[in-house]
Design an enzyme around this catalytic site. Sequence first.
Site, PDB file in Angstrom:
ATOM      1  CG  HIS A 139      -2.118  -0.896   1.040  1.00 44.91           C
ATOM      2  ND1 HIS A 139      -3.080  -0.691   0.077  1.00 44.91           N
ATOM      3  CD2 HIS A 139      -2.496  -2.018   1.716  1.00 44.91           C
ATOM      4  CE1 HIS A 139      -4.001  -1.636   0.162  1.00 44.91           C
ATOM      5  NE2 HIS A 139      -3.673  -2.461   1.142  1.00 44.91           N
ATOM      6  CG  ASP A 149      -2.412   5.152  -3.126  1.00 42.29           C
ATOM      7  OD1 ASP A 149      -1.565   4.280  -3.385  1.00 42.29           O
ATOM      8  OD2 ASP A 149      -3.282   5.005  -2.249  1.00 42.29           O
TER       9      ASP A 149
END
Length: 392
Positions: A138, A168
């Site tokens: 992540h 991200d």
Amino acid sequence: MTLPLSGYRILDLTRLLPGPFCTWLLADFGADVIKVEDPQLGDYARWAPPLQGKLGAMFVTLNRNKRSITLNLKTEQGKEIFRRLVQQADVLVESFRPGVMDRLGLGYEQLRELNPRLVYCAITGYGQDGPFAQVAGHDINYISYAGMLGLQGDQDGPPTIPSVQVADVGGGALMAAVGILLALLVRERTGKGQMVDISMTDGVIAWLQASLPAFLATGQLPQRGMLNLTGEKACYTVYETADGRYLSVGALEPKFWEVFCRGIGRDDFVPRLNAPLAEQQAMKREIAAIIRSQPLSHWLAVFEGQDACVAPVLNLDEVIHHPQVQHRQMIMDVEHPLLGTIRQIGFPIKLSETGAQIRMPEPLLGEHTEEILKEIGYDEATIQKWKQENVI
């Protein structure tokens, strides 16, 4: 007004943040973004709290101007429908681990045979190849491997997790959007599409322009909290005020530093802008004591109209009411068919002639399935049959 990406069709198989952020930017400028979602859950962000109505608040903004079709890509019929969609698409964006689409028979090499003009963009944590290609992760993991997290925080404290998902958004979504647009430009010249391989870790490494080139040139490892722009200098840091608020100071240039020093009544600091580290730390302690002696409002009044590169550290309620933010329409009131008037993040990219538009709200799961299937040639009876067979 014709939007820049009107007429371009994008198939979006992504979920959560990186991929949807990328296609959000493209959809706002006219692209026909079709979210291809699992019939059962769809994009997980749909249900992630806090909710706005019955949908996750982040989902509502990130998925405006998009349509949704549900397809079970584990069925042969679902794959066949998807292949027909690909034949009429300009771009495909996916964020599965490398190899997943290949195992479904829907990888780049298979799809380019169907549509040589297809721009296929894959967003992953570590890229399509290399020893970490299959490793799960992540945002926090990607910025760790990129070296960014180790540089976040104070000198004597642990690494501090950023409040935004840098990998991200910065390493993944923005790099993907640029890559897609570049590939479309090349296609205009050659008629051929190509693969866009986006590694979020690669993207974060590219962001380290203020520290990595210096290390490559000198071999000296930067220390957390001691970089020019992360706390080493007294002229570029954050100071606490008497009322527990914070004042950011970015007076890197001599002209700004001079204004700042005079504002706090310390003209003697002016020639010490680039003093050695020990002096910088001593100045920081003295400046901290001065700033802490008065509330934030006092310092804002002192520096109002002055070019000192001083700003209050705002909370989100203050941000959305700030006159500059309002003038730039970065928070917009939007009429939503189910929720009434809601506030959304505005358009971060401003074009003088062909600005972005909100044409439709975020789609319900599978809201446009029948519409899209009819567009690509399927009849009502067939569509109803597939519903019963859980294909769509």
